[in-house]
Enzyme design. Structure first.
Site, PDB file in Angstrom:
ATOM      1  N   ILE A 136     -12.102  -5.931  15.101  1.00 44.05           N
ATOM      2  CA  ILE A 136     -12.489  -5.038  14.000  1.00 44.05           C
ATOM      3  C   ILE A 136     -11.637  -3.776  14.030  1.00 44.05           C
ATOM      4  O   ILE A 136     -11.111  -3.329  13.007  1.00 44.05           O
ATOM      5  CB  ILE A 136     -13.981  -4.680  14.079  1.00 44.05           C
ATOM      6  N   LEU A 148     -15.893   0.759  26.338  1.00 43.73           N
ATOM      7  CA  LEU A 148     -16.999   1.703  26.485  1.00 43.73           C
ATOM      8  C   LEU A 148     -17.650   1.598  27.854  1.00 43.73           C
ATOM      9  O   LEU A 148     -17.669   0.532  28.471  1.00 43.73           O
ATOM     10  CB  LEU A 148     -18.065   1.452  25.407  1.00 43.73           C
ATOM     11  N   ILE A 149     -18.194   2.718  28.302  1.00 44.40           N
ATOM     12  CA  ILE A 149     -19.007   2.768  29.518  1.00 44.40           C
ATOM     13  C   ILE A 149     -20.439   3.033  29.085  1.00 44.40           C
ATOM     14  O   ILE A 149     -20.738   4.048  28.460  1.00 44.40           O
ATOM     15  CB  ILE A 149     -18.521   3.880  30.471  1.00 44.40           C
ATOM     16  N   LYS A 150     -21.321   2.082  29.400  1.00 47.83           N
ATOM     17  CA  LYS A 150     -22.734   2.219  29.043  1.00 47.83           C
ATOM     18  C   LYS A 150     -23.513   2.684  30.261  1.00 47.83           C
ATOM     19  O   LYS A 150     -23.389   2.081  31.333  1.00 47.83           O
ATOM     20  CB  LYS A 150     -23.299   0.887  28.533  1.00 47.83           C
ATOM     21  N   TYR A 171     -13.369   4.263  15.139  1.00 47.86           N
ATOM     22  CA  TYR A 171     -14.244   3.105  14.903  1.00 47.86           C
ATOM     23  C   TYR A 171     -15.382   3.450  13.951  1.00 47.86           C
ATOM     24  O   TYR A 171     -15.711   2.664  13.056  1.00 47.86           O
ATOM     25  CB  TYR A 171     -14.803   2.597  16.230  1.00 47.86           C
ATOM     26  N   GLU A 183     -21.281  -9.130  35.983  1.00 49.14           N
ATOM     27  CA  GLU A 183     -21.626  -8.662  34.635  1.00 49.14           C
ATOM     28  C   GLU A 183     -22.572  -9.611  33.905  1.00 49.14           C
ATOM     29  O   GLU A 183     -23.534  -9.178  33.257  1.00 49.14           O
ATOM     30  CB  GLU A 183     -20.337  -8.490  33.824  1.00 49.14           C
TER      31      GLU A 183
END
Length: 266
Positions: free
Chosen positions: A124, A11-13, A137, A70
């Protein structure tokens, strides 16, 4: 307008911040070209990047952007969110539960990475698919919420049926260890997925409280995109943390800690 972007493996937040307020947005990393085009089509006071794909974005921009480590960005953003949400704790472990999980100790001044584990949203989704054939998802986690782990996971109470156990009966003795005792049972996709979420949550919690004990803190903060649409994961982690004698903290918008922190490191 300032923009901070945490470009992760899945994902890109994106966080946008101005005097008018703050906004949060998530994009799939597979759509990174759309994010780059959006950045190039707009004017920002500053562009701050972090995460594994930060370099990919930076090298395709028409303007300058600053890349931050990060872990430092996540620590900075998390500290801000903790204060904004009324949690005044000086030292803590924070577990960033993304595709995998990274563990850090914050001593009141700076963060130090103290471990990590390969269980997280990736497990998951991947193991969940192998057991259910569901690729989405959100659909997967929605189904997991209605599952029951009792016929799949072996708990302490299952072993000590007629006597008082020496440890809490709800503790898991063996993940998936009750399957062969229930071969006459129909293992529904919901039950399988609930057990996947269970093992992920318990492994993450066990790792987090182990490093919390090593660093002499009772506070464990959980953030990350794996909690999106996944109240079962949050419940498993919070309950298991309390059961083991530690204090869990779940932070709203915690998945955006890196993107937010990058803005304020700039």
């Amino acid at each position: 307008m300032k923009v901070g972007i945490d470009a992760g493996g899945t994902l890109i937040k994106i966080v946008q911040e101005s005097q008018q307020g703050r906004s949060y947005e998530t994009k799939l990393t597979t759509n990174i070209s759309e994010v780059i085009a959006w950045l190039n089509a707009n004017t920002f006071e500053s562009i701050s990047l972090t995460g594994g794909n930060a370099g990919v974005i930076a090298e395709n921009l028409n303007v300058d952007a600053t890349i931050f480590v990060e872990f430092d960005a996540s620590s900075k953003g998390l500290g801000m969110l903790l204060k904004e949400q009324g949690h005044h704790i000086d030292e803590y472990i924070f577990a960033n539960v993304g595709t995998g999980t990274s563990l850090h100790y914050f001593d009141g001044k700076q963060q130090r990475r103290v471990g990590g584990v390969g269980t997280g949203g990736g497990m998951i989704q991947g193991l969940g698919y192998l057991l259910s054939q569901i690729t989405d998802y959100e659909a997967l986690t929605n189904l997991a919420q209605s599952g029951d782990r009792d016929t799949i996971d072996l708990k302490v109470k299952h072993i000590y049926k007629d006597t008082e156990p020496p440890i809490p009966g709800e503790l898991t003795a063996a993940n998936f260890g009750n399957v062969l005792h229930n071969l006459d049972v129909d293992f529904s996709p919901a039950n399988k997925l609930a057990s996947v979420v269970g093992v992920v949550g318990e492994v993450i919690t066990t790792m987090a409280i182990t490093v919390a004990r090593e660093n002499k803190t009772e506070n464990v903060v959980y953030i990350g995109s794996s909690f999106n649409n996944n109240p079962l994961l949050r419940e498993v982690i919070e309950d298991y943390t309390v059961l083991r004698g530690f204090k869990p903290y779940y932070i709203e918008n915690g998945a955006f800690s890196g993107a937010l922190g990058a803005i304020y490191l700039n």
